[in-house]
Design an enzyme around this catalytic site. Structure first.
Site, PDB file in Angstrom:
ATOM      1  N   LYS A   7     108.358  64.268  51.327  1.00  0.00           N
ATOM      2  CA  LYS A   7     109.253  63.167  51.690  1.00  0.00           C
ATOM      3  C   LYS A   7     108.388  61.996  52.156  1.00  0.00           C
ATOM      4  O   LYS A   7     107.528  62.156  53.040  1.00  0.00           O
ATOM      5  CB  LYS A   7     110.144  63.647  52.824  1.00  0.00           C
TER       6      LYS A   7
HETATM    7  C1  E4P Z   1     117.791  63.058  55.458  1.00  0.00           C
HETATM    8  O1  E4P Z   1     116.962  63.630  54.795  1.00  0.00           O
HETATM    9  C2  E4P Z   1     117.701  62.853  56.897  1.00  0.00           C
HETATM   10  O2  E4P Z   1     117.055  63.961  57.468  1.00  0.00           O
HETATM   11  C3  E4P Z   1     119.027  62.763  57.601  1.00  0.00           C
HETATM   12  O3  E4P Z   1     120.104  62.888  56.710  1.00  0.00           O
HETATM   13  C4  E4P Z   1     119.142  61.663  58.588  1.00  0.00           C
HETATM   14  O4  E4P Z   1     120.411  61.708  59.187  1.00  0.00           O
HETATM   15  P1  E4P Z   1     120.769  61.015  60.596  1.00  0.00           P
HETATM   16  O5  E4P Z   1     121.090  59.593  60.342  1.00  0.00           O
HETATM   17  O6  E4P Z   1     121.948  61.781  61.078  1.00  0.00           O
HETATM   18  O7  E4P Z   1     119.550  61.189  61.473  1.00  0.00           O
END
Ligand code: E4P
Length: 220
Positions: free
Chosen positions: A83
């Site tokens: 990522k």
């Molecule tokens: C995606 O890969 C992220 O980990 C996640 O969806 C972020 O979500 P949040 O806005 O609830 O932190």
């Protein structure tokens, strides 16, 4: 639509994997911090539970270090997805790793223009954060609709739309109607998907009525 679970909590992953409905996992540095555990250890353990893509995020923000970190994380297991943030250096890292055959998830996407860049950089997944846009009074789902529409015009784009920052079941239903490929869902929201008061009421009535018949299906 594929379902990924958005957590670094191994107990939650094990529990929900037993439903047979999980296709992958996403983590991020905040979720790793919440787990209080060693990053490499957690990702290794998750890859032993889930066969599908498991996203592990780089910590650096410059190209050289992100690339080194990405190559290091990719060695953990063949289903690790690296990522990277949607920045110029992140997309350079994405292009290099993708060209090497490593799956990349480009994260922190907040516009359709950014999603086009990620597809051109060969990302396997683009992660638009819809809940965080909603939090600002914008329409997160509109972004999903735009990206799905744009990607569908270009068969050469192989990038899957991974809906992220999901806050409720309606986000998943609406994204599914738009044809998004994947939802990454917090454990609490996965459990909410099952719920409907009429299911509970209906089941209660069936159980009571069945008892009145005095029958058993599995006779001795
Ligand atoms: C995606 O890969 C992220 O980990 C996640 O969806 C972020 O979500 P949040 O806005 O609830 O932190």
């Amino acid at each position: 639509m594929k379902f990924f679970i958005d957590t670094a909590d191994v107990a939650e992953i094990k529990d929900l994997a037993s439903t047979g409905l999980l296709d992958g996992v996403t983590t991020n540095p905040s979720l790793i911090a919440q787990s209080g555990r060693d990053f490499i250890e957690v990702i290794t353990e998750i890859c032993g539970i889930i066969d599908g893509p498991v996203s592990a995020e780089v910590a650096a923000t410059d190209f050289d270090t992100m690339l080194k970190e990405g190559r290091h994380l990719a060695k953990i297991a063949s289903n690790v997805v690296i990522k990277v943030p949607l920045t110029p250096d992140g997309l350079k890292t994405c292009k290099t790793l993708s060209d090497e055959g490593t799956m990349v998830n480009v994260t922190l996407c907040f516009s359709a223009a950014q999603a086009i860049l990620a597809a051109k950089a060969g990302a396997s997944f683009i992660s638009p954060f819809i809940g965080r846009l909603d939090d600002l009074g914008q329409d997160g789902l509109m972004l999903i609709s735009d990206i799905v529409e744009i990607y569908s015009q270009y068969p050469e784009f192989q990038t899957e739309v991974l809906v992220a920052s999901i806050r409720n079941p309606n986000h998943i239903v609406e994204a599914a109607k738009m044809g998004a490929d994947v939802s990454t869902i917090p454990p609490k929201v996965i459990r909410q998907l099952y719920n409907h008061p009429l299911t509970d009421q209906g089941l209660e009535a069936f159980v009571k009525d069945w008892a009145k018949t005095g029958q058993t299906i599995l006779a001795a």
